[in-house]
Design a protein around this motif. Structure first.
Motif, mmCIF file in Angstrom:
data_model
loop_
_atom_site.group_PDB
_atom_site.id
_atom_site.type_symbol
_atom_site.label_atom_id
_atom_site.label_comp_id
_atom_site.label_asym_id
_atom_site.label_seq_id
_atom_site.Cartn_x
_atom_site.Cartn_y
_atom_site.Cartn_z
ATOM 1 N N SER A 30 0.812 -1.222 0.000
ATOM 2 C CA SER A 30 0.000 0.000 0.000
ATOM 3 C C SER A 30 0.847 1.276 0.000
ATOM 4 O O SER A 30 0.291 2.368 -0.125
ATOM 5 C CB SER A 30 -0.948 0.010 1.201
ATOM 6 O OG SER A 30 -0.211 -0.078 2.402
ATOM 7 N N ASN A 31 2.153 1.143 0.106
ATOM 8 C CA ASN A 31 3.039 2.304 0.021
ATOM 9 C C ASN A 31 3.387 2.658 -1.416
ATOM 10 O O ASN A 31 4.071 3.656 -1.651
ATOM 11 C CB ASN A 31 4.338 2.039 0.776
ATOM 12 C CG ASN A 31 4.137 2.067 2.283
ATOM 13 O OD1 ASN A 31 3.123 2.544 2.777
ATOM 14 N ND2 ASN A 31 5.115 1.550 3.003
ATOM 15 N N TYR A 32 2.943 1.832 -2.355
ATOM 16 C CA TYR A 32 3.345 1.993 -3.745
ATOM 17 C C TYR A 32 2.164 2.290 -4.651
ATOM 18 O O TYR A 32 1.113 1.650 -4.549
ATOM 19 C CB TYR A 32 4.026 0.723 -4.253
ATOM 20 C CG TYR A 32 5.376 0.466 -3.642
ATOM 21 C CD1 TYR A 32 5.490 -0.173 -2.410
ATOM 22 C CD2 TYR A 32 6.527 0.860 -4.296
ATOM 23 C CE1 TYR A 32 6.731 -0.401 -1.845
ATOM 24 C CE2 TYR A 32 7.773 0.631 -3.749
ATOM 25 C CZ TYR A 32 7.867 -0.001 -2.512
ATOM 26 O OH TYR A 32 9.100 -0.227 -1.969
ATOM 27 N N TRP A 53 -1.847 4.895 -4.456
ATOM 28 C CA TRP A 53 -1.626 4.033 -3.309
ATOM 29 C C TRP A 53 -2.919 3.494 -2.705
ATOM 30 O O TRP A 53 -3.016 2.315 -2.386
ATOM 31 C CB TRP A 53 -0.874 4.808 -2.226
ATOM 32 C CG TRP A 53 0.460 5.272 -2.662
ATOM 33 C CD1 TRP A 53 1.654 4.683 -2.413
ATOM 34 C CD2 TRP A 53 0.753 6.451 -3.420
ATOM 35 N NE1 TRP A 53 2.671 5.399 -2.989
ATOM 36 C CE2 TRP A 53 2.161 6.494 -3.601
ATOM 37 C CE3 TRP A 53 -0.017 7.466 -3.990
ATOM 38 C CZ2 TRP A 53 2.792 7.510 -4.309
ATOM 39 C CZ3 TRP A 53 0.607 8.471 -4.689
ATOM 40 C CH2 TRP A 53 2.000 8.484 -4.840
ATOM 41 N N ARG A 100 7.060 4.901 -6.093
ATOM 42 C CA ARG A 100 6.817 5.754 -4.935
ATOM 43 C C ARG A 100 6.603 7.202 -5.381
ATOM 44 O O ARG A 100 6.461 8.091 -4.557
ATOM 45 C CB ARG A 100 7.991 5.691 -3.962
ATOM 46 C CG ARG A 100 8.276 4.313 -3.422
ATOM 47 C CD ARG A 100 7.191 3.815 -2.477
ATOM 48 N NE ARG A 100 7.106 4.594 -1.267
ATOM 49 C CZ ARG A 100 7.762 4.297 -0.159
ATOM 50 N NH1 ARG A 100 8.587 3.270 -0.125
ATOM 51 N NH2 ARG A 100 7.576 5.019 0.938
#
Length: 123
Positions: A30-32, A53, A100
């Motif tokens: 979920s950070n990407y 995200w 990111r």
């Protein structure tokens, strides 16, 4: 680093549908942001679709807008590409990629890539 594995490609006919999946492992999915790109023989890799995200924002190439839908399930660490009304021009190897950053259309901003899955649309 995120490890990505695509699946769901195959040989279909014009007008058919396919759903590609991309399973992620490694760092927190979920950070990407996630993108889909494709490369046809003799052509450069090109942007298809991307999703932010949280999944709130999606982005599409003009050539697939209205036919393809990108989605993600962060609980399953998976991103999907639903492809409808397929055309012969959609024939390519499809790659998912992780980023990111927010320059969604630029492949250079994606840091991790899957191996690709072949989609062939027969007319």
């Amino acid at each position: 680093q995120v490890q990505l594995v695509e699946s769901g490609g195959g040989l279909v006919q014009t007008g058919d549908s396919l759903r590609l999946s991309c399973a992620a492992s490694g760092h927190t999915f979920s950070n990407y942001g996630m993108g889909w790109f494709r490369q046809a023989p003799g052509k450069e890799r090109g942007f298809v679709a991307a999703i932010s995200w949280t999944g709130r924002n999606t982005y599409y190439a003009d050539s697939v807008k209205g036919r393809f839908t990108v989605s993600r399930d962060n609980a399953k660490n998976t991103v999907y590409l639903q492809m409808n009304s397929l055309k012969a021009d959609d024939t390519a190897v499809y790659y998912c990629a992780a980023t990111r950053r927010t320059n969604w259309h630029d492949a250079n901003d994606y840091t991790d890539w899957g191996q690709g899955t072949q989609v062939t649309v027969s007319s």
